[in-house]
Design a protein around this motif. Structure first.
Motif, PDB file in Angstrom:
ATOM      1  N   ALA A 267      25.208  32.739  18.452  1.00 30.97           N
ATOM      2  CA  ALA A 267      24.372  32.216  17.360  1.00 30.97           C
ATOM      3  C   ALA A 267      25.218  31.874  16.136  1.00 30.97           C
ATOM      4  N   ASP A 268      24.640  31.018  15.343  1.00 25.28           N
ATOM      5  CA  ASP A 268      25.194  30.621  14.064  1.00 25.28           C
ATOM      6  C   ASP A 268      25.417  31.875  13.207  1.00 25.28           C
ATOM      7  N   PRO A 269      26.538  31.953  12.488  1.00 21.17           N
ATOM      8  CA  PRO A 269      26.784  33.179  11.713  1.00 21.17           C
ATOM      9  C   PRO A 269      25.863  33.321  10.488  1.00 21.17           C
ATOM     10  N   SER A 270      25.112  32.272  10.148  1.00 25.07           N
ATOM     11  CA  SER A 270      24.291  32.377   8.940  1.00 25.07           C
ATOM     12  C   SER A 270      23.216  33.446   9.122  1.00 25.07           C
ATOM     13  N   PRO A 271      22.952  34.214   8.098  1.00 23.19           N
ATOM     14  CA  PRO A 271      22.031  35.359   8.227  1.00 23.19           C
ATOM     15  C   PRO A 271      20.611  34.933   8.554  1.00 23.19           C
ATOM     16  N   GLU A 272      20.181  33.744   8.116  1.00 18.75           N
ATOM     17  CA  GLU A 272      18.770  33.401   8.393  1.00 18.75           C
ATOM     18  C   GLU A 272      18.541  33.153   9.874  1.00 18.75           C
ATOM     19  N   VAL A 273      19.597  32.807  10.564  1.00 14.26           N
ATOM     20  CA  VAL A 273      19.457  32.667  12.012  1.00 14.26           C
ATOM     21  C   VAL A 273      19.563  34.029  12.689  1.00 14.26           C
ATOM     22  N   ARG A 274      20.514  34.814  12.195  1.00 11.70           N
ATOM     23  CA  ARG A 274      20.801  36.079  12.884  1.00 11.70           C
ATOM     24  C   ARG A 274      19.747  37.148  12.616  1.00 11.70           C
ATOM     25  N   ALA A 275      19.197  37.140  11.432  1.00 11.48           N
ATOM     26  CA  ALA A 275      18.310  38.243  11.039  1.00 11.48           C
ATOM     27  C   ALA A 275      17.151  38.467  12.024  1.00 11.48           C
ATOM     28  N   PRO A 276      16.392  37.394  12.369  1.00 13.33           N
ATOM     29  CA  PRO A 276      15.270  37.664  13.296  1.00 13.33           C
ATOM     30  C   PRO A 276      15.743  38.139  14.660  1.00 13.33           C
ATOM     31  N   LEU A 277      16.884  37.614  15.094  1.00 14.74           N
ATOM     32  CA  LEU A 277      17.407  38.051  16.388  1.00 14.74           C
ATOM     33  C   LEU A 277      17.781  39.523  16.335  1.00 14.74           C
ATOM     34  N   GLU A 278      18.472  39.891  15.257  1.00 15.15           N
ATOM     35  CA  GLU A 278      18.896  41.296  15.137  1.00 15.15           C
ATOM     36  C   GLU A 278      17.691  42.206  15.024  1.00 15.15           C
ATOM     37  N   GLN A 279      16.690  41.700  14.315  1.00 15.63           N
ATOM     38  CA  GLN A 279      15.435  42.452  14.176  1.00 15.63           C
ATOM     39  C   GLN A 279      14.860  42.745  15.564  1.00 15.63           C
ATOM     40  N   GLU A 280      14.787  41.686  16.362  1.00 12.00           N
ATOM     41  CA  GLU A 280      14.217  41.808  17.709  1.00 12.00           C
ATOM     42  C   GLU A 280      15.028  42.779  18.554  1.00 12.00           C
ATOM     43  N   LEU A 281      16.336  42.645  18.404  1.00 12.96           N
ATOM     44  CA  LEU A 281      17.234  43.510  19.166  1.00 12.96           C
ATOM     45  C   LEU A 281      16.996  44.973  18.800  1.00 12.96           C
ATOM     46  N   ALA A 282      16.831  45.226  17.507  1.00 15.78           N
ATOM     47  CA  ALA A 282      16.613  46.597  17.057  1.00 15.78           C
ATOM     48  C   ALA A 282      15.315  47.143  17.643  1.00 15.78           C
ATOM     49  N   THR A 283      14.266  46.289  17.663  1.00 14.36           N
ATOM     50  CA  THR A 283      12.980  46.723  18.229  1.00 14.36           C
ATOM     51  C   THR A 283      13.172  47.096  19.696  1.00 14.36           C
ATOM     52  N   LEU A 284      13.863  46.206  20.418  1.00 17.53           N
ATOM     53  CA  LEU A 284      14.078  46.447  21.846  1.00 17.53           C
ATOM     54  C   LEU A 284      14.854  47.731  22.052  1.00 17.53           C
ATOM     55  N   ARG A 285      15.869  47.917  21.220  1.00 14.08           N
ATOM     56  CA  ARG A 285      16.703  49.122  21.383  1.00 14.08           C
ATOM     57  C   ARG A 285      15.889  50.372  21.140  1.00 14.08           C
ATOM     58  N   SER A 286      14.992  50.328  20.147  1.00 14.64           N
ATOM     59  CA  SER A 286      14.197  51.531  19.884  1.00 14.64           C
ATOM     60  C   SER A 286      13.218  51.750  21.032  1.00 14.64           C
ATOM     61  N   GLU A 287      12.678  50.634  21.573  1.00  7.30           N
ATOM     62  CA  GLU A 287      11.819  50.774  22.753  1.00  7.30           C
ATOM     63  C   GLU A 287      12.578  51.429  23.890  1.00  7.30           C
ATOM     64  N   TYR A 288      13.821  50.981  24.044  1.00  7.12           N
ATOM     65  CA  TYR A 288      14.672  51.522  25.086  1.00  7.12           C
ATOM     66  C   TYR A 288      14.855  53.024  24.889  1.00  7.12           C
ATOM     67  N   THR A 289      15.144  53.406  23.641  1.00  5.37           N
ATOM     68  CA  THR A 289      15.370  54.822  23.368  1.00  5.37           C
ATOM     69  C   THR A 289      14.127  55.637  23.698  1.00  5.37           C
ATOM     70  N   THR A 290      12.974  55.108  23.321  1.00  4.64           N
ATOM     71  CA  THR A 290      11.728  55.826  23.611  1.00  4.64           C
ATOM     72  C   THR A 290      11.584  56.041  25.114  1.00  4.64           C
ATOM     73  N   LEU A 291      11.755  54.959  25.859  1.00  5.68           N
ATOM     74  CA  LEU A 291      11.587  55.043  27.310  1.00  5.68           C
ATOM     75  C   LEU A 291      12.615  55.983  27.914  1.00  5.68           C
ATOM     76  N   ALA A 292      13.865  55.884  27.437  1.00  5.01           N
ATOM     77  CA  ALA A 292      14.922  56.720  27.990  1.00  5.01           C
ATOM     78  C   ALA A 292      14.612  58.179  27.729  1.00  5.01           C
ATOM     79  N   SER A 293      14.089  58.498  26.537  1.00  8.11           N
ATOM     80  CA  SER A 293      13.803  59.906  26.249  1.00  8.11           C
ATOM     81  C   SER A 293      12.613  60.367  27.092  1.00  8.11           C
TER      82      SER A 293
END
Lengths: 621, 262
Positions: free
Chosen positions: A202-228
């Motif tokens: 992705a483009d290094p500009s934050p407006e592109v990256r921010a929503p992606l990173e947001q989504e990634l964080a959500t997925l990761r927390s979902e992952y943690t919940t399921l893993a626990s």
């Protein structure tokens, strides 16, 4: 010779003149064949099915002493044989027993000399338990421990129902864990992977990256919940413990939830045995393998074989039919056609491993690598433009030349120079197009993001199927050609006389009439393909595939995945397993299943063929 | 202008003209300078001993011989004034104008219905009502309708031999050809079925120009208006059926029809 006429013929001469000796000889030949086939089927069926039959457990008291008491050992007798002693040359009777308890004894089998046995009994309280680890355990139960303080002794009448309940609970929980880890966590992992690749590009500009990173964080927390959740379930599995005693007197601990299934073999009635037998057989068909494939079921291998065979048939059928139509209907008879026929026939005799090596080199490394990362040596841009321009020019020329020749005159022979020019143009178009595609400097592969781990550039079910379809192609071609030549000339002429073009005649009359014969070819191809192992080993079969080629995670069909195959499974069990004695029964059971699968596939195809025959009432004139 | 027998010169129009036609299978010449015309809406029988070239001539009339390798011809055949070998003539549309019935009945492994409309199917026609009409009309003309109207969608192989041959005739006339070629259509049939087909032919000649090859001289006498006698690839005699059989002008003809050779 005149003497022979005047003398009465000898009985031998009489026999030979009636040809009876030859009849016996030929009948003997047939009988040997029948006997072998029947023997093969019987042996495999017997050995394969006896795996599932619950055998009684004997307790052996040995003459030798251990810790001041006679040594005892429990197990299932698997073999009785005579061995010649190396020292004295005397014959020694010995038995082989399956002791199980690999965690305690290290080995699951043991040989005992008959002379070393003091007594043999069949105590009724022995339990055979299948566990998710260390194979089977053979023991007498002592008590159930629910917690540090609460326990239930084996003598209590509620002990067995309680054990059954706990085992079932454990199984349910295990299924839950599998569902969590394989499907839900698997799906989230796939999404995380995709997102990470997108982020990387992705483009290094934050407006592109921010929503992606947001989504990634959500997925990761979902992952943690399921893993626990999974971890909690796993911990829960270890709470209840079964304390049991081996024949030697040693007491051991076992988490109840790790027992998959248990029974008391010495208390079973015939009906009970049969129930256990069915349970074992069903588990074998539907479960996944455990313990380096020596335990558990072989469902992934059945599924892999099935999918691979169908995919292969789906690939080889159109290709073979089209090729045969050209060879039989259009190609001009002559030396060229003869030699092509000979080559096609000989292709059927090429050792299958050769096809495997070709599949590895061409499909896996070549085509697969190309799909993954684009051409390894792309053409310089200028040359590539030239090549594509050449492809377009030759295509246009070829089209012009071919289309100018109206189909109305298709029956009149073209001049030699003209057909030579046409052929040359078409062939150069094909070659240049291929070059343009294969060496395109602008194509960098569909899966370049995932590199260096290959996607299509490694063995997979698609490549294995294509390789096998190439191997079985001659069978389909030969069968189709034969079927086409069996379509009566009268019917073909009638179709042409009705104003059908040659292609219409082939499509509406010759090919439908030839279909039953084509089906025979497909049946043979499937039978050969389903049983093949060597080429599969190097084009995509593995000992243990983590996931099936079809599943619920998008895009549902995973043609690039490695898969399991019954034929390879047999080879793997027989030659590559850590405990070949333990794997032996599985070899027979798997072989039985492979035969069964091939028979089922063939019967289905035969059914379709006879349906077609009935529909067409095979043109028998 | 190829000849018609004398008395027809004015009354009938020559529909097919075979003009000094020679024909070779590879090196072997099988037709020598054939020169005759088939009149419109008449039945012409080609008779002669085996190997005399009558079937070869018949199969040239719809260019079925094109399927054989190594053929060669000289001279011309004209259908309604147009040469069959004109580069503009499409073989496929030619065969739609010239239907053919074969010696051995050869229905397709399909239903009776699909057999009849095969020529329409390959011509791309699919209007159900039109097809139904064609099936009924063709089967009626082939005198088969009453026997099969209740089982049109059953396999054609369920019919008797004579019925199958009449089905083949229905199939050949379904697309309204102008000419009907019949290559010994009754050779594989019993006498009753043969009689039925012969009756059929006399009815069909009102609409079609019929050329029939036959080994059976009685048949030629019964159905044909004109008869041509071939021997060793040559046309020996061509005349009105009655006069050819009663007053043959050539010795070979007389010998053949009187059964001295066959």
């Amino acid at each position: 010779m005149s003497d022979a006429n005047s003398n009465p013929p000898s009985s031998a001469a009489l026999l030979s003149s009636k040809g009876e000796i030859k009849v016996w000889l030929t009948a003997t030949g047939l009988n040997v064949g029948l006997f072998m086939v029947a023997g093969l089927l019987l042996l495999i069926t017997w050995n394969g099915l006896s795996v599932f039959w619950p055998q009684p457990v004997s307790e052996f008291t040995l003459t030798s002493q251990k810790d001041g008491a006679p040594e005892k050992i429990a197990g299932i007798i698997t073999k009785q044989q005579t061995r010649r002693s190396a020292a004295t040359g005397q014959a020694i009777e010995e038995i082989q027993i399956f002791t199980g308890n690999r965690d305690a004894y290290g080995l699951a089998f043991r040989f005992l000399d008959q002379s070393s046995l003091a007594s043999t009994t069949l105590p009724s309280d022995y339990i055979v338990a299948e566990r998710s680890e260390y194979g089977k355990a053979i023991f007498t139960p002592v008590r159930l421990e629910f917690s540090a303080t609460k326990s239930l002794p084996a003598s209590d009448p509620t002990f067995l129902p309680e054990l059954h309940r706990l085992v079932k609970e454990g199984n349910d929980r295990r299924a839950e864990i599998t569902a969590l880890e394989k499907h839900e966590i698997g799906a989230i992992n796939a999404r995380i992977d995709k997102l990470e690749i997108r982020l990387r590009k992705a483009d290094p500009s934050p407006e592109v990256r921010a929503p992606l990173e947001q989504e990634l964080a959500t997925l990761r927390s979902e992952y943690t919940t399921l893993a626990s959740q999974a971890t909690t379930l796993r911990d829960r599995q270890k709470v209840e413990k079964l304390v049991y005693r081996l024949a030697s007197g040693e007491e051991r601990n076992q988490a109840v939830a790790e027992i998959i299934h248990f029974y008391q073999p010495n208390q079973l009635t015939l009906g009970g045995r049969f129930k256990i037998f069915l349970h074992h057989a069903l588990a074998f068909l539907t479960e996944e393998p455990r313990e380096a494939n020596t335990e558990g079921g072989i469902f992934p291998a059945i599924f892999g074989t099935f999918v691979m065979t169908l995919l292969m048939a789906a690939l080889v059928t159109p290709l073979g039919i089209i090729a045969a139509i050209y060879l039989h209907e259009y190609a001009k008879p002559g030396i060229m056609l003869q030699s092509i026929r000979v080559c096609v026939n000989n292709l059927a005799g090429v050792p299958s491993i050769v096809f495997g090596v070709f599949g590895l080199g061409f499909f896996v490394y070549g085509v697969g690598g190309y799909i993954d990362h684009g051409p390894t040596y792309p053409l310089p841009e200028r040359w590539w433009f030239l090549a594509s321009l050449g492809a377009v020019v030759t295509l246009v020329l070829a089209l012009l030349l071919t289309l100018k020749y109206s189909p109305t005159q298709a029956l009149q022979p073209k001049s030699k120079a003209r057909s030579f020019t046409e052929n040359t143009l078409w062939i150069s178009t094909a070659l240049l197009t291929l070059l343009t595609l294969a060496k395109c400097p602008y194509f960098h592969g569909f899966f370049a993001d995932k590199l260096p781990s290959p996607t299509f550039g490694t063995g997979g079910i698609l490549w294995a199927s294509i390789t096998l379809s190439l191997m079985t192609l001659p069978v389909v071609i030969v069968a189709t050609e034969e079927a086409l030549s069996a379509v009566p000339r009268g019917v073909r002429e009638a179709a042409l006389a009705c104003g059908a073009s040659k292609w219409q005649m082939i499509q509406r009359i010759a090919l439908p009439g030839a279909l039953p014969g084509v089906m025979t070819g497909i049946i043979l191809a499937m039978a050969r393909g389903a049983g093949e192992v060597a080429p599969l080993m190097i084009t995509g079969v593995v000992k243990l595939a983590p996931s099936l080629p079809l599943d619920g995670i998008a895009p549902f069909i995973h043609a690039e995945r490695k898969f399991m195959h019954l034929g390879f499974h047999i080879f793997d069990l027989g030659f590559q397993s850590p405990d070949s004695e333990a794997a032996k029964p599985m070899v027979f059971a798997t072989t039985l299943l492979l035969i069964f699968l091939v028979v089922v596939l063939n019967l289905t195809a035969i059914q379709i063929r006879s349906h077609l025959r009935r529909k067409l009432q095979a043109s028998a004139f | 202008m190829p000849p018609l027998p004398a008395h027809l010169q004015t009354s009938a129009r020559p529909f097919i003209e075979v003009d000094h036609f020679d024909f070779w299978y590879g090196p072997k010449q099988v037709l020598h300078d054939i020169h005759l015309a088939f009149p419109e809406n008449h039945i012409t029988a080609l008779i002669g001993p085996s190997g005399c070239g009558k079937t070869t001539l018949l199969r040239n009339l719809n260019r079925m011989n094109d399927l054989v390798d190594g053929i060669r011809h000289r001279g011309d055949i004209r259908l309604d004034g147009t040469s069959l070998y004109d580069p503009k003539v499409e073989v496929i549309s030619l065969r739609k104008r010239v239907g053919m019935v074969f010696q051995k009945y050869n229905p397709f492994p399909k239903s009776i219905y699909e057999n009849v409309i095969f020529s329409l199917r390959v011509a791309g026609r699919s209007d159900r009502r039109q097809l139904d009409e064609v099936v009924e009309k063709s089967l009626r003309q082939a005198a088969l309708w009453d026997e099969v109207k209740d089982k049109l969608h059953e396999s054609a192989f369920g019919l008797s031999g004579g019925q199958q041959q009449r089905l083949c005739i229905a199939r050949a006339i379904a697309n309204r050809p102008q000419v009907l070629l019949m290559d010994e259509p009754c050779a594989a049939l019993d006498p009753i079925a043969t009689l039925k087909i012969e009756e059929l032919m006399t009815q069909l000649k009102d609409e079609f120009t019929i050329v029939i090859v036959t080994h059976n001289m009685e048949q030629a006498r019964r159905v044909a208006d004109l008869t041509a006698f071939f021997y060793l690839g040559k046309l020996i005699e061509y005349d009105e059926t009655l006069s050819l059989f009663t007053q043959p002008s050539q010795i070979q003809t007389e010998a053949y029809i009187s059964g001295r050779f066959s």
